[in-house]
Design a protein around this motif. Structure first.
Motif, PDB file in Angstrom:
ATOM      1  N   ALA A  14     -15.731 -23.444 -12.840  1.00  0.00           N
ATOM      2  CA  ALA A  14     -16.324 -24.729 -13.213  1.00  0.00           C
ATOM      3  C   ALA A  14     -16.208 -25.735 -12.072  1.00  0.00           C
ATOM      4  O   ALA A  14     -17.157 -26.477 -11.792  1.00  0.00           O
ATOM      5  N   ALA A  15     -15.067 -25.760 -11.413  1.00  0.00           N
ATOM      6  CA  ALA A  15     -14.864 -26.689 -10.297  1.00  0.00           C
ATOM      7  C   ALA A  15     -15.810 -26.368  -9.140  1.00  0.00           C
ATOM      8  O   ALA A  15     -16.316 -27.265  -8.468  1.00  0.00           O
ATOM      9  N   SER A  16     -16.077 -25.093  -8.926  1.00  0.00           N
ATOM     10  CA  SER A  16     -16.921 -24.696  -7.793  1.00  0.00           C
ATOM     11  C   SER A  16     -18.397 -25.037  -7.992  1.00  0.00           C
ATOM     12  O   SER A  16     -19.142 -25.134  -7.028  1.00  0.00           O
ATOM     13  N   CYS A  17     -18.824 -25.230  -9.236  1.00  0.00           N
ATOM     14  CA  CYS A  17     -20.251 -25.489  -9.495  1.00  0.00           C
ATOM     15  C   CYS A  17     -20.480 -26.781 -10.276  1.00  0.00           C
ATOM     16  O   CYS A  17     -21.558 -26.978 -10.824  1.00  0.00           O
ATOM     17  N   ASP A  18     -19.468 -27.640 -10.338  1.00  0.00           N
ATOM     18  CA  ASP A  18     -19.570 -28.898 -11.090  1.00  0.00           C
ATOM     19  C   ASP A  18     -19.892 -28.641 -12.561  1.00  0.00           C
ATOM     20  O   ASP A  18     -20.601 -29.413 -13.199  1.00  0.00           O
ATOM     21  N   CYS A  19     -19.416 -27.523 -13.089  1.00  0.00           N
ATOM     22  CA  CYS A  19     -19.616 -27.126 -14.498  1.00  0.00           C
ATOM     23  C   CYS A  19     -21.066 -26.822 -14.847  1.00  0.00           C
ATOM     24  O   CYS A  19     -21.433 -26.803 -16.021  1.00  0.00           O
ATOM     25  N   LEU A  43     -13.643 -24.982 -24.641  1.00  0.00           N
ATOM     26  CA  LEU A  43     -14.630 -23.897 -24.606  1.00  0.00           C
ATOM     27  C   LEU A  43     -14.209 -22.724 -23.729  1.00  0.00           C
ATOM     28  O   LEU A  43     -15.002 -21.826 -23.478  1.00  0.00           O
ATOM     29  N   ASN A  44     -12.962 -22.750 -23.260  1.00  0.00           N
ATOM     30  CA  ASN A  44     -12.406 -21.650 -22.461  1.00  0.00           C
ATOM     31  C   ASN A  44     -13.228 -21.305 -21.231  1.00  0.00           C
ATOM     32  O   ASN A  44     -13.342 -20.136 -20.846  1.00  0.00           O
ATOM     33  N   VAL A  45     -13.815 -22.320 -20.611  1.00  0.00           N
ATOM     34  CA  VAL A  45     -14.531 -22.121 -19.360  1.00  0.00           C
ATOM     35  C   VAL A  45     -13.498 -21.932 -18.253  1.00  0.00           C
ATOM     36  O   VAL A  45     -12.456 -22.578 -18.250  1.00  0.00           O
ATOM     37  N   ASP A  46     -13.772 -21.029 -17.329  1.00  0.00           N
ATOM     38  CA  ASP A  46     -12.863 -20.786 -16.215  1.00  0.00           C
ATOM     39  C   ASP A  46     -12.819 -22.024 -15.313  1.00  0.00           C
ATOM     40  O   ASP A  46     -13.854 -22.465 -14.805  1.00  0.00           O
ATOM     41  N   GLU A  47     -11.616 -22.561 -15.111  1.00  0.00           N
ATOM     42  CA  GLU A  47     -11.456 -23.812 -14.376  1.00  0.00           C
ATOM     43  C   GLU A  47     -11.925 -23.711 -12.927  1.00  0.00           C
ATOM     44  O   GLU A  47     -12.640 -24.586 -12.423  1.00  0.00           O
ATOM     45  N   ALA A  48     -11.562 -22.639 -12.247  1.00  0.00           N
ATOM     46  CA  ALA A  48     -11.943 -22.491 -10.838  1.00  0.00           C
ATOM     47  C   ALA A  48     -13.466 -22.359 -10.695  1.00  0.00           C
ATOM     48  O   ALA A  48     -14.076 -22.978  -9.821  1.00  0.00           O
ATOM     49  N   ALA A 101     -18.726 -31.647 -24.758  1.00  0.00           N
ATOM     50  CA  ALA A 101     -17.662 -31.631 -23.745  1.00  0.00           C
ATOM     51  C   ALA A 101     -18.270 -32.054 -22.420  1.00  0.00           C
ATOM     52  O   ALA A 101     -19.005 -31.292 -21.801  1.00  0.00           O
ATOM     53  N   TYR A 102     -17.969 -33.267 -22.004  1.00  0.00           N
ATOM     54  CA  TYR A 102     -18.575 -33.830 -20.806  1.00  0.00           C
ATOM     55  C   TYR A 102     -17.814 -33.494 -19.535  1.00  0.00           C
ATOM     56  O   TYR A 102     -18.402 -33.355 -18.483  1.00  0.00           O
ATOM     57  N   THR A 103     -16.514 -33.368 -19.623  1.00  0.00           N
ATOM     58  CA  THR A 103     -15.703 -33.185 -18.419  1.00  0.00           C
ATOM     59  C   THR A 103     -15.276 -31.742 -18.233  1.00  0.00           C
ATOM     60  O   THR A 103     -15.225 -30.960 -19.183  1.00  0.00           O
ATOM     61  N   LEU A 104     -14.919 -31.430 -17.005  1.00  0.00           N
ATOM     62  CA  LEU A 104     -14.403 -30.100 -16.689  1.00  0.00           C
ATOM     63  C   LEU A 104     -13.185 -29.790 -17.553  1.00  0.00           C
ATOM     64  O   LEU A 104     -13.102 -28.711 -18.147  1.00  0.00           O
ATOM     65  N   ASP A 105     -12.257 -30.736 -17.655  1.00  0.00           N
ATOM     66  CA  ASP A 105     -11.038 -30.501 -18.442  1.00  0.00           C
ATOM     67  C   ASP A 105     -11.351 -30.138 -19.885  1.00  0.00           C
ATOM     68  O   ASP A 105     -10.730 -29.245 -20.453  1.00  0.00           O
ATOM     69  N   GLU A 106     -12.316 -30.836 -20.479  1.00  0.00           N
ATOM     70  CA  GLU A 106     -12.657 -30.561 -21.885  1.00  0.00           C
ATOM     71  C   GLU A 106     -13.392 -29.238 -22.025  1.00  0.00           C
ATOM     72  O   GLU A 106     -13.189 -28.516 -23.002  1.00  0.00           O
ATOM     73  N   LYS A 107     -14.232 -28.883 -21.068  1.00  0.00           N
ATOM     74  CA  LYS A 107     -14.904 -27.579 -21.127  1.00  0.00           C
ATOM     75  C   LYS A 107     -13.879 -26.452 -21.022  1.00  0.00           C
ATOM     76  O   LYS A 107     -13.984 -25.438 -21.703  1.00  0.00           O
ATOM     77  N   VAL A 108     -12.864 -26.648 -20.173  1.00  0.00           N
ATOM     78  CA  VAL A 108     -11.802 -25.646 -20.028  1.00  0.00           C
ATOM     79  C   VAL A 108     -10.981 -25.569 -21.311  1.00  0.00           C
ATOM     80  O   VAL A 108     -10.757 -24.490 -21.864  1.00  0.00           O
ATOM     81  N   ARG A 109     -10.559 -26.711 -21.814  1.00  0.00           N
ATOM     82  CA  ARG A 109      -9.661 -26.756 -22.980  1.00  0.00           C
ATOM     83  C   ARG A 109     -10.352 -26.342 -24.283  1.00  0.00           C
ATOM     84  O   ARG A 109      -9.811 -25.556 -25.053  1.00  0.00           O
TER      85      ARG A 109
END
Length: 192
Positions: free
Chosen positions: A93-98, A86-91, A76-84
């Motif tokens: 992930a955005a604050s630390c560039d994932c 791997l259930n990474v918290d979007e906010a 999962a290369y992008t923030l969107d894919e990590k969120v979708r």
């Protein structure tokens, strides 16, 4: 991994090919140990990765009888894919560039749930210097065993490391750490 060469004027493409060849040769014993261990104890593993671009999954696929213990992985290369995926918290992930210890841990915990594996490994970081990393190369990785984070580390590289070499080094180092964690579990088994 330190690449040594005696030729002057070797192209970067040739060095990349050599790096890949040396990487594969050096990992054969590691592959054999990890594969044999997981087969012997009948445990499974899954992987979530971004910075290593599938090299961890490739490595597991090279192990003998991999389909008996390697359930799969997610790149999962992008923030969107990590969120979708791997259930990474979007906010967060955005604050630390994932790229953070917690993101790596979340990726490892959730890939294990998705694939229903005993073990999981996750890695996120930078293989090229970018403004978001302050022009530095580093990665965070986590190893999970039976739903618990047992190792979470940061790996720093020299900022002039070529991208493919950084990805190969991250992969080799993480697999070496995974072997050490398997050794620790083996010691616990022999004590009890």
């Amino acid at each position: 991994m330190i690449l040594k060469h005696s030729k002057i004027g070797v192209s970067s493409e040739e060095l990349s090919v050599r790096s890949l060849i040396y990487f594969i040769i050096e990992l054969q014993n590691l592959f054999e140990y990890i594969g044999n261990y997981l087969l012997e104890v009948e445990e499974t593993v899954s992987v979530a990765e971004s910075v290593s671009s599938g090299f961890l999954q490739f490595s597991f696929s090279q192990m003998k009888d991999a389909s008996k213990f390697f359930k799969g992985g997610i790149t999962a290369y992008t923030l969107d894919e990590k969120v979708r995926l791997l259930n990474v918290d979007e906010a967060e992930a955005a604050s630390c560039d994932c790229v953070s210890p917690n993101i790596a841990e979340t990726m490892a915990l959730n890939v294990a749930k998705s694939f229903k594996t005993d073990w999981s490994i996750a890695v996120t970081g930078y293989a090229t210097p970018v403004p978001e990393s302050n022009q530095k190369l580093y990665a965070y990785f986590s190893i999970v065993y039976k739903g618990q984070v047992i190792l979470s580390e940061k790996l720093d590289l020299h900022s002039r490391t070529k991208q493919v070499n950084a990805q190969l080094y991250y992969t080799e180092f993480i697999l070496g750490c995974f072997k050490l964690e398997l050794d620790k579990q083996n010691e616990k088994r022999s004590i009890s």
